[in-house]
Design an enzyme around this catalytic site. Structure first.
Site, PDB file in Angstrom:
ATOM      1  CD  GLN A   1      -2.862  -1.040  -0.031  1.00 29.38           C
ATOM      2  OE1 GLN A   1      -3.520  -0.040  -0.274  1.00 29.38           O
ATOM      3  NE2 GLN A   1      -2.894  -2.099  -0.830  1.00 29.38           N
TER       4      GLN A   1
ATOM      5  CG  HIS B   1      -1.945   3.438  -3.266  1.00 32.18           C
ATOM      6  ND1 HIS B   1      -2.814   3.722  -4.295  1.00 32.18           N
ATOM      7  CD2 HIS B   1      -2.347   2.257  -2.754  1.00 32.18           C
ATOM      8  CE1 HIS B   1      -3.709   2.753  -4.397  1.00 32.18           C
ATOM      9  NE2 HIS B   1      -3.450   1.855  -3.480  1.00 32.18           N
TER      10      HIS B   1
ATOM     11  CD  GLU C   1      -7.942   4.153   2.162  1.00 28.23           C
ATOM     12  OE1 GLU C   1      -8.595   4.159   1.089  1.00 28.23           O
ATOM     13  OE2 GLU C   1      -6.760   4.537   2.225  1.00 28.23           O
ATOM     14  CG  HIS C   2      -6.789  -0.050   3.094  1.00 29.54           C
ATOM     15  ND1 HIS C   2      -6.066   0.980   2.530  1.00 29.54           N
ATOM     16  CD2 HIS C   2      -7.806  -0.310   2.227  1.00 29.54           C
ATOM     17  CE1 HIS C   2      -6.605   1.320   1.370  1.00 29.54           C
ATOM     18  NE2 HIS C   2      -7.665   0.561   1.174  1.00 29.54           N
TER      19      HIS C   2
ATOM     20  CG  ASP D   1      -6.649  -1.583  -2.856  1.00 31.85           C
ATOM     21  OD1 ASP D   1      -7.488  -0.971  -2.168  1.00 31.85           O
ATOM     22  OD2 ASP D   1      -5.419  -1.489  -2.669  1.00 31.85           O
TER      23      ASP D   1
ATOM     24  CG  HIS E   1     -45.026  26.067  12.269  1.00 31.38           C
ATOM     25  ND1 HIS E   1     -44.521  27.261  11.821  1.00 31.38           N
ATOM     26  CD2 HIS E   1     -44.137  25.104  11.904  1.00 31.38           C
ATOM     27  CE1 HIS E   1     -43.370  27.046  11.216  1.00 31.38           C
ATOM     28  NE2 HIS E   1     -43.113  25.742  11.239  1.00 31.38           N
TER      29      HIS E   1
END
Length: 436
Positions: A251, A254, A319-320, A353, A413
């Protein structure tokens, strides 16, 4: 709590991107697109992507020409991935049912799940053409029933990327554009003479795309405020350093700012993982990127217990989260803040992914504390409705409503309610409400 950091990244203050510069550039660019439309989009495409065209929308013949360049094996792989993603999205969609209930006699309440009517799906294509992002956004929107799906990706070597076009087309995109960056999301959200605006933007992108989506939020909906890819490996001595190192670097490649963190109860595994990372960086083709991420954003944290690791992991809210321990189900039951979990050594983040079926557009920067990732439900709007079927129910609810409105000082109202009490209530109910 004895948490030991064997490796830390660059201090947070030094990591900060030049957000002011990015924000100002995005503001100027979006204003230009809104003012000049297609002319601005064309100039931006020529400047940043080196592509000039009379129209950036691909014709049917261009789509089929691009698909013809994709090999049979690549097409089979794309179809396999989309089959898995479609299957899981359909199960998720089936779980979202319309409801209707009679709460008291004569009062009907309900909700309907209605698809967003038009969605713009951005697929990154810079250093790595993200074919999988087409599945995750376009296909999921299609399963949700979105009637107009617009997909856009930057050119690759001056041309539409064949595999991305194939994935967009097979996933169900109604319009495909060869546009990248701010000009793509800006054109889809703001509209031009040739591109009708959409109601929602989804899909990952670089810092400029993310900032553009942030600035456009409110004018259109968005999926997430996304940052760089993050991965957290939670491991004990049931696995080895090679597996942990591989999952971290897988990862980290990336981008230059992708956090990769090992959280473990084992000093021995921590040391073995760091040694293995150094070895792998000598042979990994993407080592230039992965090494920078590991150097500046990599961390190794040793805890005394699994409970301690759980507390640290929930605070990081990565995230992961790859969990490889002797109690993976315990983490599934107790983890509260994350993007997606990957349980056990047999799976990995790359599966999520690319192919396994869950969505890879996930919350970053600790957003897992308050939101999940992209899924079929993001493309649906849950709208409530009400219906009163009897005079008695109209008078009963109206009487309560009138008093509650007057409690807040909303006389107009209250009169809406009083009118129904007078029209539909028996005389004693109407006068009783007024007397009270």
């Amino acid at each position: 709590m004895a948490v030991i950091y064997l490796k830390t990244g660059t201090p947070e203050a030094q990591r900060a991107e030049d957000s002011t510069r990015v924000r100002e550039m995005v503001e100027r660019t979006l204003a230009d697109i809104e003012a000049r439309g297609d002319a601005a989009v064309g100039e931006l495409s020529a400047r940043f992507d080196g592509l000039s065209r009379p129209s950036f929308r691909l014709t049917d013949s261009e789509i089929h020409a691009a698909i013809s360049q994709v090999s049979a094996q690549e097409m089979a792989d794309i179809r396999y991935a989309q089959e898995q993603i479609r299957r899981f999205a359909e199960v998720q969609r089936a779980a979202l049912t319309d409801v209707e209930v009679e709460t008291i006699p004569g009062v009907i309440l309900g909700h309907r799940n209605i698809p967003v009517q038009s969605v713009g799906c951005y697929v990154p294509g810079g250093k790595f053409p993200m074919v999988a992002s087409a599945h995750m956004s376009v296909l999921t929107a299609s399963v949700a029933g979105v009637p107009r799906i617009v997909a856009s990706a930057p050119p690759h070597k001056g041309e539409p990327h064949p595999a991305i076009v194939a994935a967009m087309h097979l996933a169900g995109a109604h319009e495909i554009y060869v546009l990248g960056g701010i000009q793509a999301v800006g054109a889809m959200a703001l509209g031009t003479a040739t591109i009708s605006p959409v109601d929602m933007l989804v899909g990952p992108g670089n810092a400029y795309v993310a900032e553009a989506k942030r600035q456009l939020f409110g004018r259109v909906g968005i999926d997430l405020f996304a940052g760089p890819t993050e991965t957290l490996v939670i491991a004990d001595e049931t696995v080895d350093g090679e597996m942990c190192a591989t999952d971290l670097l897988g990862q980290a490649e990336h981008g230059y700012n992708s956090p990769a963190i090992l959280l473990t109860t084992s000093h021995r595994l921590a040391q073995a993982t760091m040694a293995e990372i150094e070895r792998l960086l000598t042979i990994l083709p993407t080592a230039e990127t992965a090494a920078a991420s590991w150097r500046d954003y990599g961390e190794v944290i040793v805890c005394d217990s699994h409970l301690e690791m759980l507390q640290v992991a929930n605070d990081i809210a990565s995230e992961h989260v790859q969990v490889m321990t002797d109690r993976d189900d315990w983490y599934l039951e107790n983890m509260q803040s994350y993007g997606a979990l990957f349980l056990g050594p047999r799976t990995n983040v790359a599966n999520g992914d690319k192919v396994i079926g869950t969505n890879h557009t996930l919350p970053t920067r600790r957003a897992g504390r308050y939101t999940g990732g992209l899924w079929v439900g993001k493309f649906l709007k849950t709208h409530s409705y009400q219906r009163i079927m009897t005079d008695e129910a109209a008078a009963e609810v109206g009487a309560y409503c009138s008093r509650l409105c007057m409690l807040e000082g909303f006389v107009g109202h209250a009169e809406q309610a009083n009118l129904r009490v007078r029209r539909y209530g028996h005389r004693e109910i109407a006068y009783g409400a007024a007397a009270e």
